[in-house]
Design a protein around this motif. Sequence first.
Motif, mmCIF file in Angstrom:
data_model
loop_
_atom_site.group_PDB
_atom_site.id
_atom_site.type_symbol
_atom_site.label_atom_id
_atom_site.label_comp_id
_atom_site.label_asym_id
_atom_site.label_seq_id
_atom_site.Cartn_x
_atom_site.Cartn_y
_atom_site.Cartn_z
ATOM 1 N N HIS A 125 -12.766 -20.130 -8.637
ATOM 2 C CA HIS A 125 -11.914 -21.290 -8.404
ATOM 3 C C HIS A 125 -10.485 -21.044 -8.859
ATOM 4 C CE1 HIS A 125 -15.422 -23.585 -7.252
ATOM 5 N NE2 HIS A 125 -16.020 -23.125 -8.316
ATOM 6 N N VAL A 128 -7.426 -23.009 -7.507
ATOM 7 C CA VAL A 128 -7.093 -24.313 -8.077
ATOM 8 C C VAL A 128 -6.128 -24.131 -9.235
ATOM 9 C CG1 VAL A 128 -8.005 -26.336 -9.258
ATOM 10 C CG2 VAL A 128 -9.309 -25.285 -7.409
ATOM 11 N N ARG A 169 -4.979 -31.807 -7.163
ATOM 12 C CA ARG A 169 -5.376 -30.688 -8.032
ATOM 13 C C ARG A 169 -6.449 -31.115 -9.023
ATOM 14 N NH1 ARG A 169 -3.476 -29.168 -12.965
ATOM 15 N NH2 ARG A 169 -1.629 -30.486 -12.840
ATOM 16 N N ALA A 172 -9.739 -31.457 -7.278
ATOM 17 C CA ALA A 172 -10.326 -30.132 -7.023
ATOM 18 C C ALA A 172 -10.963 -29.569 -8.286
ATOM 19 C CB ALA A 172 -9.250 -29.187 -6.494
ATOM 20 N N ARG A 177 -13.943 -27.194 -6.909
ATOM 21 C CA ARG A 177 -13.714 -26.694 -5.552
ATOM 22 C C ARG A 177 -12.307 -26.120 -5.442
ATOM 23 N NH1 ARG A 177 -17.498 -28.474 -1.924
ATOM 24 N NH2 ARG A 177 -18.860 -30.147 -2.637
ATOM 25 N N THR A 178 -12.088 -25.342 -4.383
ATOM 26 C CA THR A 178 -10.737 -24.848 -4.132
ATOM 27 C C THR A 178 -9.872 -26.004 -3.647
ATOM 28 O OG1 THR A 178 -11.164 -24.299 -1.832
ATOM 29 C CG2 THR A 178 -11.640 -22.581 -3.470
ATOM 30 N N LEU A 179 -8.579 -25.826 -3.750
ATOM 31 C CA LEU A 179 -7.651 -26.864 -3.320
ATOM 32 C C LEU A 179 -7.792 -27.108 -1.815
ATOM 33 C CD1 LEU A 179 -5.538 -28.532 -4.879
ATOM 34 C CD2 LEU A 179 -3.801 -26.998 -3.975
ATOM 35 N N THR A 182 -11.002 -29.058 -1.053
ATOM 36 C CA THR A 182 -10.860 -30.452 -1.454
ATOM 37 C C THR A 182 -9.993 -31.218 -0.461
ATOM 38 O OG1 THR A 182 -11.091 -29.809 -3.775
ATOM 39 C CG2 THR A 182 -10.136 -31.976 -3.341
#
Length: 199
Positions: A125, A128, A169, A172, A177-179, A182
């Motif tokens: 991740h 993020v 952000r 996420a 989760r990744t940006l 999300t």
Amino acid sequence: MTDSGKILVVDDDRLVLAMLAHGLSQAGYEVIDADNGDDAILLARQHRPGLALLDIRMEGKSGFDVAAYLRDHLQIPFMFLSAFSDEETVAKVKALGAVAYLVKPLDISQIIPAVQAAFANVNEHKSVQDVAEHTADALDTMAPVVAMAVGVLMHRYSLARGEAIDRLRHLAQSERRTLDDTAERLLQAVELLARPGAP
């Protein structure tokens, strides 16, 4: 920029600290150790480790104090190793956003897998975290889906651009989760609500 193979270990019990430092070094990690919160923060600023392993109850700054600083100012992920597992402590651990919480006593063979899993989670991740130190202009370099999601948040909640990026952000991070992922999920939800007959 953090170092994904470097870990900051903080414990005011020198024997525990030595055991952790030795075991993690043997497992291939570069270890920086501190026996109090003030030194931990200084070392984190200097070395930018990829992960911090924190004792909770220490004289002076607690592990919670250190964790809050790492999260808010350096965007360094952290996990706790503590003898305490009461409801209040667990709630605080969750609120701070620790990647793991280990309850003592544990030996190093039990701790290393948790550290490995935490590093894997952090690396997965990383995108993020990479967005954490942004300016308002950072939106221009983001993926289109992220820019669209930020625009939706700005409109729906009357947010400034920087505030909308922050909200996305944090969402996420909380969902691990990744940006981009999300942002995509947010846009899908908005599209679903916009359909005729939607609840």
